[in-house]
Design an enzyme around this catalytic site. Structure first.
Site, PDB file in Angstrom:
ATOM      1  N   LYS A   5      57.343  16.814   7.600  1.00  0.00           N
ATOM      2  CA  LYS A   5      57.042  15.405   7.862  1.00  0.00           C
ATOM      3  C   LYS A   5      55.952  14.916   6.949  1.00  0.00           C
ATOM      4  O   LYS A   5      55.009  15.638   6.654  1.00  0.00           O
ATOM      5  CB  LYS A   5      56.507  15.270   9.279  1.00  0.00           C
ATOM      6  CG  LYS A   5      57.567  15.321  10.304  1.00  0.00           C
ATOM      7  CD  LYS A   5      57.147  14.460  11.483  1.00  0.00           C
ATOM      8  CE  LYS A   5      58.334  14.266  12.362  1.00  0.00           C
ATOM      9  NZ  LYS A   5      58.387  15.317  13.377  1.00  0.00           N
ATOM     10  N   GLU A  18      64.042  26.226  18.825  1.00  0.00           N
ATOM     11  CA  GLU A  18      62.708  26.149  19.433  1.00  0.00           C
ATOM     12  C   GLU A  18      62.729  25.192  20.623  1.00  0.00           C
ATOM     13  O   GLU A  18      63.682  24.436  20.826  1.00  0.00           O
ATOM     14  CB  GLU A  18      61.668  25.693  18.408  1.00  0.00           C
ATOM     15  CG  GLU A  18      61.885  24.281  17.887  1.00  0.00           C
ATOM     16  CD  GLU A  18      60.592  23.604  17.434  1.00  0.00           C
ATOM     17  OE1 GLU A  18      59.644  23.562  18.241  1.00  0.00           O
ATOM     18  OE2 GLU A  18      60.566  23.109  16.297  1.00  0.00           O
ATOM     19  N   ALA A  72      49.953  27.379  12.124  1.00  0.00           N
ATOM     20  CA  ALA A  72      50.257  28.812  12.133  1.00  0.00           C
ATOM     21  C   ALA A  72      51.705  29.084  11.711  1.00  0.00           C
ATOM     22  O   ALA A  72      52.067  30.225  11.410  1.00  0.00           O
ATOM     23  CB  ALA A  72      50.001  29.395  13.529  1.00  0.00           C
TER      24      ALA A  72
END
Ligand code: PSU
Ligand code: MN
Length: 306
Positions: A163, A29, A145
């Site tokens: 996290k 990403e 999402a």
């Protein structure tokens, strides 16, 4: 209905060659580069992660939208330019197509990277941490999402867990509701990003890339669609223990509340605040865990192809 418009997509030369020759590809990403870490640590991380994937016999495909083109793999100069960009959009399912149709530049979150990877025939994706159910989501309704994407898009996402800025048990609960397998490598506890243990049990545990590949093949045999989340604990030497992190997280959450941070700005704000609060130590751990995830993702991609 209007006519379908062709998707402007560019493959890096390395990814195009890998696809032609059947070499396994690992998606990466880009939100982590533009919104997750400061320059130049972000660029060093992005380059080292790509190198690790190559050293494991796979090819990296960092995904981003540049001037309205969907890039599957970035050339070195494009990667460097993206790492220096300060105004890239943060793209998820809702706005990936918008950035393309409007000719914008944007970085892809876990959700948007999964969409692009699946479309490009890439089955494995390495990141740092996924988005999830935020603490106090019962008030803010802030649920990433990323969770819905994991339930529908067939990509294996290798993370270091969720996290502790998130509500970890609620995140695991939503994943279970949506039928997303959550597999932790080599331990019973689900990891918590900077810390090896979240204090919550992982729904599933496997001890090698080969077993993860076998599980995925069996899901396909059963006709089960959708993604899978892998929790890969940060190496011991790089971790910041959960008890210590909790103080920084509480402080960052308080700061976000006082500043009225909301929506897609929440995660980037907390990440950068924690970076300051830990005097940069969170970044060192963050880089180490992404590298660790890239190595595992490449091993899974190789095992899937075997
Ligand atoms: N968690 C991290 N680092 C990150 C992100 C999440 O530890 O960089 C990024 C990822 O791109 C993830 C996105 O997909 O934030 C989730 O944002 P949101 O909560 O707004 O969906
Ligand atoms: Mn959110």
């Amino acid at each position: 209905m209007t006519d379908a418009h062709a998707l402007p997509v560019s493959y890096s030369s390395e990814v195009a060659a890998a696809k032609a020759n059947g070499v396994p590809v690992v998606a990466l990403e880009s939100t982590i580069i533009t919104h997750g870490m400061p320059y130049p640590g972000n660029l060093e991380m992005a380059q080292s992660v790509e190198e690790i994937i190559r050293s494991e016999g796979a090819v990296p495909a960092t995904i981003a939208v540049i001037n309205g083109n969907l890039h599957i793999g970035l050339e070195p100069s494009e990667l460097e330019a993206l790492a220096r960009t300060s105004d890239a959009m943060k793209l998820s399912r809702a706005d990936l197509a918008f950035a393309i149709s409007e000719g914008r530049t944007g970085a892809t979150t876990v959700a948007a990277t999964m969409i692009a990877a699946a479309r490009a025939g890439i089955h494995v994706f390495a990141t740092g941490g996924i988005g999830g159910v935020h603490r106090k989501a019962e008030e803010s309704f802030d649920i990433s999402a990323d969770l819905e994407e994991l339930s529908r898009t067939p990509v294996i996402v290798v993370s270091a867990g969720a996290k502790a800025i998130l509500d970890v048990p609620k995140t695991l609960e939503v994943l279970e509701t949506k039928g997303v397998p959550v597999v932790t490598l080599g331990q019973d506890d689900f990891p918590a990003f900077w810390s090896r243990s979240s204090g919550f049990k992982s729904p599933l545990r496997l001890d090698s890339a080969e077993r993860i590949a076998a599980f995925q093949h069996m899901r396909e045999s059963l006709g089960i669609a959708g993604g899978m989340l892998i929790g890969n604990p940060v190496p011991e030497k790089d971790e910041i223990p959960a008890g210590e992190m909790e103080n920084y997280i509480r402080q960052a959450l308080t700061n976000a509340g006082e500043k009225g941070i909301a929506g897609k700005a929440v995660t980037p704000f907390l990440l950068s605040d924690i970076y300051y609060l830990t005097e940069g130590r969170s970044l060192t751990t963050n880089i180490a865990l992404v590298e660790n995830n890239a190595r595992l993702a490449a091993k899974i991609a190789v095992a899937l192809a075997a």
